[in-house]
Design a protein around this motif. Structure first.
Motif, PDB file in Angstrom:
ATOM      1  N   LEU A  66       0.818  -1.215   0.000  1.00  0.00           N
ATOM      2  CA  LEU A  66       0.000   0.000   0.000  1.00  0.00           C
ATOM      3  C   LEU A  66       0.851   1.263   0.000  1.00  0.00           C
ATOM      4  O   LEU A  66       0.457   2.286  -0.575  1.00  0.00           O
ATOM      5  N   LEU A  67       2.029   1.205   0.622  1.00  0.00           N
ATOM      6  CA  LEU A  67       2.899   2.382   0.681  1.00  0.00           C
ATOM      7  C   LEU A  67       3.676   2.597  -0.609  1.00  0.00           C
ATOM      8  O   LEU A  67       4.166   3.708  -0.851  1.00  0.00           O
ATOM      9  N   ASP A  68       3.806   1.579  -1.415  1.00  0.00           N
ATOM     10  CA  ASP A  68       4.552   1.692  -2.663  1.00  0.00           C
ATOM     11  C   ASP A  68       3.709   2.438  -3.702  1.00  0.00           C
ATOM     12  O   ASP A  68       2.767   1.885  -4.273  1.00  0.00           O
ATOM     13  N   LYS A  69       4.038   3.688  -3.939  1.00  0.00           N
ATOM     14  CA  LYS A  69       3.297   4.524  -4.888  1.00  0.00           C
ATOM     15  C   LYS A  69       4.092   4.772  -6.181  1.00  0.00           C
ATOM     16  O   LYS A  69       3.745   5.656  -6.962  1.00  0.00           O
ATOM     17  N   ALA A  74       4.460  -3.231 -10.003  1.00  0.00           N
ATOM     18  CA  ALA A  74       3.829  -4.270 -10.817  1.00  0.00           C
ATOM     19  C   ALA A  74       2.409  -4.521 -10.325  1.00  0.00           C
ATOM     20  O   ALA A  74       2.176  -4.605  -9.118  1.00  0.00           O
ATOM     21  N   PRO A  75       1.444  -4.629 -11.219  1.00  0.00           N
ATOM     22  CA  PRO A  75       0.066  -4.902 -10.785  1.00  0.00           C
ATOM     23  C   PRO A  75      -0.071  -6.302 -10.212  1.00  0.00           C
ATOM     24  O   PRO A  75       0.339  -7.282 -10.828  1.00  0.00           O
TER      25      PRO A  75
END
Length: 308
Positions: A66-69, A74-75
């Protein structure tokens, strides 16, 4: 070399018929679902969370996801429905006393029992290894087997005692049909929450607009007093001032009389004290008899720092 002897045909070219599809090992699939995180593919370790579709995750992996913006992210199909930390529920699991973990197989020369699970059902005692259906409650996160629900029918959680409904039950690692039912429930739940938020916002906006209209609307007219009222009020004020001045004069005169009477009383007290006998006055240290002469008083020596 040189294609002098021809080519050797392969087996699938000689044998005619439909090719068999390789089957996935069920044990390996169960181990991947119940022992490893669906998102990071690492071993499950506390705190363990589950989504609304019944998949198991490590909480740290979900938070990192969630923190990786970043744009290079990768989806992930396994976590595409997780939009926030509120979409996962931390599980209240019961440890298996027969599970030793990786302590006995440090060198890799010992057989690992895949059937022995780390967690069990607190009611029936079944191991959570994928052989039995398990579920958890969305409100409290308690995990127990489906057999426990069938054998002990109650509307209260078997572990913590909290009330629950049928919609709060989420099956862990269920079949495709179970996942479809849970997905529909999830969509309905999220749509309901959005509608509630919109209704709350609209109510708040209406209340603010009503407050503004009440402030802008003209209130009851305040009638100002005329000249006649002012004259009447001024006459009353003059009378009041006159009465106050008389009261002040009376108070000042009374205070003067009191001061005179007090001065007379002090003079009388002084004359009375003078008339007291010498025997009564000799009791106090202020009397001349209590004072010592120079001969009777002792000589005191004051030592300074230069004496030594």
């Amino acid at each position: 070399m040189g294609c002098d002897g021809g080519t050797i045909p392969k087996r699938h070219e000689l044998v005619k018929g439909p090719r068999k599809v390789e089957k996935v090992d069920k044990n390996a699939e169960l181990v991947a679902q119940w022992y490893y995180c669906t998102l990071s593919q690492e071993k499950l370790s506390r705190p363990i969370v589950a989504c609304e579709l019944g998949r198991l995750y490590n909480k740290d992996a979900v938070i990192e996801f969630l923190l990786d913006k970043s744009s290079d992210k990768a989806p992930m199909a396994a976590a595409s429905h997780i939009k926030g930390i509120k979409n996962v529920i931390e599980l209240n699991l019961t440890d298996n006393p027969a599970w030793n973990g990786d302590k006995g197989n440090t060198k890799g020369d010992k057989y690992d029992d895949i059937q022995c699970a780390r967690f069990i059902c607190p009611v029936v005692g079944l191991e959570m290894n994928g052989r039995h259906r398990f579920c958890f409650l969305k409100k409290c996160g308690c995990v127990f087997s489906e057999r426990a629900l069938k054998e002990i029918k109650a509307e209260v959680c078997h572990k913590c005692g909290g009330p629950f409904q049928e919609e709060d039950l989420i099956i862990l690692n269920g079949t495709k049909e179970d996942v479809e039912v849970l997905k529909k429930r999830m969509e309905d739940r999220r749509l309901k929450s959005k509608l509630e938020k919109k209704s709350k916002k609209s109510k708040a906006a209406e209340s603010v607009s009503q407050a503004d209209t009440t402030e802008d609307a003209p209130g009851p007219s305040k009638v100002k007093p005329g000249k006649e009222d002012v004259s009447i009020n001024s006459g009353e004020k003059r009378q009041i001032v006159f009465s106050k001045s008389t009261e002040v004069n009376e108070s000042s005169s009374s205070s003067g009389k009191a001061s005179k009477s007090s001065s007379g009383s002090t003079k009388r007290s002084i004359t009375a004290s003078e008339r007291k006998s010498e025997a009564y006055r000799s009791i106090f240290t202020s009397h001349c008899s209590a004072k010592r002469s120079k001969e009777e008083s002792s000589n005191w020596i004051i030592h300074t720092a230069y004496y030594f």
